[in-house]
Design a protein around this motif. Sequence first.
Motif, PDB file in Angstrom:
ATOM      1  N   GLU A  44     -14.441  15.939 -10.415  1.00 13.59           N
ATOM      2  CA  GLU A  44     -14.211  16.187  -8.991  1.00 13.59           C
ATOM      3  C   GLU A  44     -14.078  14.890  -8.199  1.00 13.59           C
ATOM      4  N   SER A  45     -14.904  13.904  -8.534  1.00 11.96           N
ATOM      5  CA  SER A  45     -14.811  12.656  -7.773  1.00 11.96           C
ATOM      6  C   SER A  45     -13.495  11.954  -8.110  1.00 11.96           C
ATOM      7  N   MET A  46     -13.011  12.162  -9.341  1.00 12.33           N
ATOM      8  CA  MET A  46     -11.704  11.635  -9.740  1.00 12.33           C
ATOM      9  C   MET A  46     -10.604  12.302  -8.911  1.00 12.33           C
ATOM     10  N   LYS A  47     -10.694  13.603  -8.772  1.00 15.42           N
ATOM     11  CA  LYS A  47      -9.683  14.360  -8.022  1.00 15.42           C
ATOM     12  C   LYS A  47      -9.700  13.913  -6.548  1.00 15.42           C
ATOM     13  N   ALA A  48     -10.915  13.705  -6.034  1.00 11.17           N
ATOM     14  CA  ALA A  48     -11.047  13.265  -4.638  1.00 11.17           C
ATOM     15  C   ALA A  48     -10.336  11.923  -4.444  1.00 11.17           C
ATOM     16  N   SER A  49     -10.472  11.018  -5.433  1.00  8.63           N
ATOM     17  CA  SER A  49      -9.799   9.723  -5.326  1.00  8.63           C
ATOM     18  C   SER A  49      -8.288   9.886  -5.327  1.00  8.63           C
ATOM     19  N   HIS A  50      -7.789  10.771  -6.183  1.00 12.49           N
ATOM     20  CA  HIS A  50      -6.341  10.993  -6.221  1.00 12.49           C
ATOM     21  C   HIS A  50      -5.840  11.592  -4.905  1.00 12.49           C
ATOM     22  N   ASP A  51      -6.648  12.460  -4.319  1.00 14.22           N
ATOM     23  CA  ASP A  51      -6.278  13.030  -3.020  1.00 14.22           C
ATOM     24  C   ASP A  51      -6.186  11.935  -1.955  1.00 14.22           C
ATOM     25  N   GLU A  52      -7.129  11.000  -2.029  1.00  9.75           N
ATOM     26  CA  GLU A  52      -7.129   9.865  -1.090  1.00  9.75           C
ATOM     27  C   GLU A  52      -5.846   9.049  -1.234  1.00  9.75           C
ATOM     28  N   VAL A  53      -5.424   8.834  -2.486  1.00  3.77           N
ATOM     29  CA  VAL A  53      -4.212   8.058  -2.757  1.00  3.77           C
ATOM     30  C   VAL A  53      -3.003   8.752  -2.127  1.00  3.77           C
ATOM     31  N   LYS A  54      -2.938  10.076  -2.292  1.00  4.85           N
ATOM     32  CA  LYS A  54      -1.820  10.841  -1.727  1.00  4.85           C
ATOM     33  C   LYS A  54      -1.807  10.712  -0.202  1.00  4.85           C
ATOM     34  N   LYS A  55      -3.008  10.840   0.381  1.00  6.03           N
ATOM     35  CA  LYS A  55      -3.100  10.753   1.839  1.00  6.03           C
ATOM     36  C   LYS A  55      -2.646   9.368   2.318  1.00  6.03           C
ATOM     37  N   ASN A  56      -3.078   8.345   1.596  1.00  7.14           N
ATOM     38  CA  ASN A  56      -2.733   6.974   1.943  1.00  7.14           C
ATOM     39  C   ASN A  56      -1.215   6.744   1.841  1.00  7.14           C
ATOM     40  N   ALA A  57      -0.593   7.254   0.763  1.00  8.82           N
ATOM     41  CA  ALA A  57       0.852   7.080   0.580  1.00  8.82           C
ATOM     42  C   ALA A  57       1.618   7.788   1.708  1.00  8.82           C
ATOM     43  N   ALA A  58       1.135   8.975   2.086  1.00 11.18           N
ATOM     44  CA  ALA A  58       1.795   9.723   3.164  1.00 11.18           C
ATOM     45  C   ALA A  58       1.687   8.953   4.477  1.00 11.18           C
ATOM     46  N   ALA A  59       0.519   8.328   4.707  1.00  7.01           N
ATOM     47  CA  ALA A  59       0.314   7.567   5.951  1.00  7.01           C
ATOM     48  C   ALA A  59       1.253   6.365   6.000  1.00  7.01           C
ATOM     49  N   ILE A  60       1.426   5.687   4.847  1.00  2.00           N
ATOM     50  CA  ILE A  60       2.332   4.530   4.798  1.00  2.00           C
ATOM     51  C   ILE A  60       3.763   4.974   5.123  1.00  2.00           C
ATOM     52  N   LYS A  61       4.157   6.086   4.522  1.00  2.00           N
ATOM     53  CA  LYS A  61       5.513   6.598   4.750  1.00  2.00           C
ATOM     54  C   LYS A  61       5.722   6.912   6.242  1.00  2.00           C
ATOM     55  N   VAL A  63       4.180   5.613   8.814  1.00  2.00           N
ATOM     56  CA  VAL A  63       4.287   4.376   9.598  1.00  2.00           C
ATOM     57  C   VAL A  63       5.682   3.782   9.440  1.00  2.00           C
ATOM     58  N   GLU A  64       6.222   3.841   8.194  1.00  2.00           N
ATOM     59  CA  GLU A  64       7.557   3.288   7.954  1.00  2.00           C
ATOM     60  C   GLU A  64       8.624   4.045   8.754  1.00  2.00           C
ATOM     61  N   VAL A  65       8.465   5.351   8.822  1.00  2.00           N
ATOM     62  CA  VAL A  65       9.408   6.163   9.606  1.00  2.00           C
ATOM     63  C   VAL A  65       9.346   5.750  11.079  1.00  2.00           C
ATOM     64  N   ASP A 109       0.990  -3.979  11.454  1.00  2.00           N
ATOM     65  CA  ASP A 109      -0.430  -4.250  11.154  1.00  2.00           C
ATOM     66  C   ASP A 109      -1.074  -3.058  10.467  1.00  2.00           C
ATOM     67  N   GLN A 110      -0.757  -1.863  11.017  1.00  2.00           N
ATOM     68  CA  GLN A 110      -1.296  -0.627  10.421  1.00  2.00           C
ATOM     69  C   GLN A 110      -0.872  -0.490   8.973  1.00  2.00           C
ATOM     70  N   GLU A 111       0.418  -0.765   8.722  1.00  2.00           N
ATOM     71  CA  GLU A 111       0.945  -0.636   7.371  1.00  2.00           C
ATOM     72  C   GLU A 111       0.220  -1.579   6.411  1.00  2.00           C
ATOM     73  N   LEU A 112      -0.019  -2.794   6.902  1.00  2.00           N
ATOM     74  CA  LEU A 112      -0.702  -3.790   6.072  1.00  2.00           C
ATOM     75  C   LEU A 112      -2.099  -3.302   5.669  1.00  2.00           C
ATOM     76  N   SER A 113      -2.807  -2.763   6.679  1.00  2.00           N
ATOM     77  CA  SER A 113      -4.181  -2.346   6.339  1.00  2.00           C
ATOM     78  C   SER A 113      -4.156  -1.106   5.434  1.00  2.00           C
ATOM     79  N   LEU A 114      -3.144  -0.253   5.595  1.00  2.00           N
ATOM     80  CA  LEU A 114      -3.015   0.901   4.684  1.00  2.00           C
ATOM     81  C   LEU A 114      -2.722   0.441   3.253  1.00  2.00           C
ATOM     82  N   MET A 115      -1.949  -0.642   3.157  1.00  2.00           N
ATOM     83  CA  MET A 115      -1.625  -1.160   1.817  1.00  2.00           C
ATOM     84  C   MET A 115      -2.843  -1.770   1.148  1.00  2.00           C
ATOM     85  N   GLU A 116      -3.677  -2.433   1.965  1.00  2.00           N
ATOM     86  CA  GLU A 116      -4.932  -2.964   1.411  1.00  2.00           C
ATOM     87  C   GLU A 116      -5.795  -1.827   0.890  1.00  2.00           C
TER      88      GLU A 116
END
Length: 240
Positions: A44-61, A63-65, A109-116
């Motif tokens: 479950e904690s593994m799945k939670a991490s993968h969910d976080e990654v998806k959320k982060n990728a969506a946020a980057i996208k 910001v790019e839009v 700036d937002q994009e940079l911190s999301l990438m970190e």
Amino acid sequence: MSTIIERLLIIQDRDRKIAQLMRETEDLPAHTHEIESRLNAHRESMKASHDEVKKNAAAIKQVEVEIDTCKQKIAKFREQQFQIKNNDEYRALEREIGVVQKEIRGLEDQELSLMEQAENLRKMIADREKDLKLEEGRANQDEDVLKKRLSNIQAEIHDLQVDRTALASDIDPAWLSRYERIFKRTGDYALVRVEKAASGDYAACGGCHMKLPPHLVHEAKKGLAMTQCSFCSRILYWQP
Ligand SMILES: [Zn+2]
């Protein structure tokens, strides 16, 4: 001690061992469950991490839009500037462009911190993957141990039952069925010793520890007939 009591004591010993082993097999599913829930917590904690990654990728996208939209806005302002003759209007558009450029800087700036954040998440997932692998290995080992334990117990129970059947075939059926009923009811002992009180002036039942009437003690000592405690019905025997 009569022969029949001696034989019943051996049967009682086998029955107690069988009961003990049965209780152990009943505990095993709880251990298996414990192993599974430990493993599930890791998954479950593994799945939670993968969910976080998806959320982060969506946020980057996202910001790019937004950055793209801002850039289109600036291009449009620039186009308008070409068509404008009036200086004031030109400067007004220049100010608008300045505002949008500032907005772009904020978004970058937002994009940079999301990438970190994405980088940290990648590290976390690698760690959790390692943990999960370890836990899976541990769970497999533990399950193997439990399976082995179960099959050993089953073999032990089988041997004890074979032995018990052979022993029981030699016993007077009336005694045996009485013994079995009492054993089943008490869940501990059907045959108990007559025990002496600490003061030594009376005898008690080794099962319920109640003071026994003298005639019962006398009968148990003789060992000719079946003597039962008048309080708990356990079969009494005398062992000096
Ligand atoms: Zn008793």
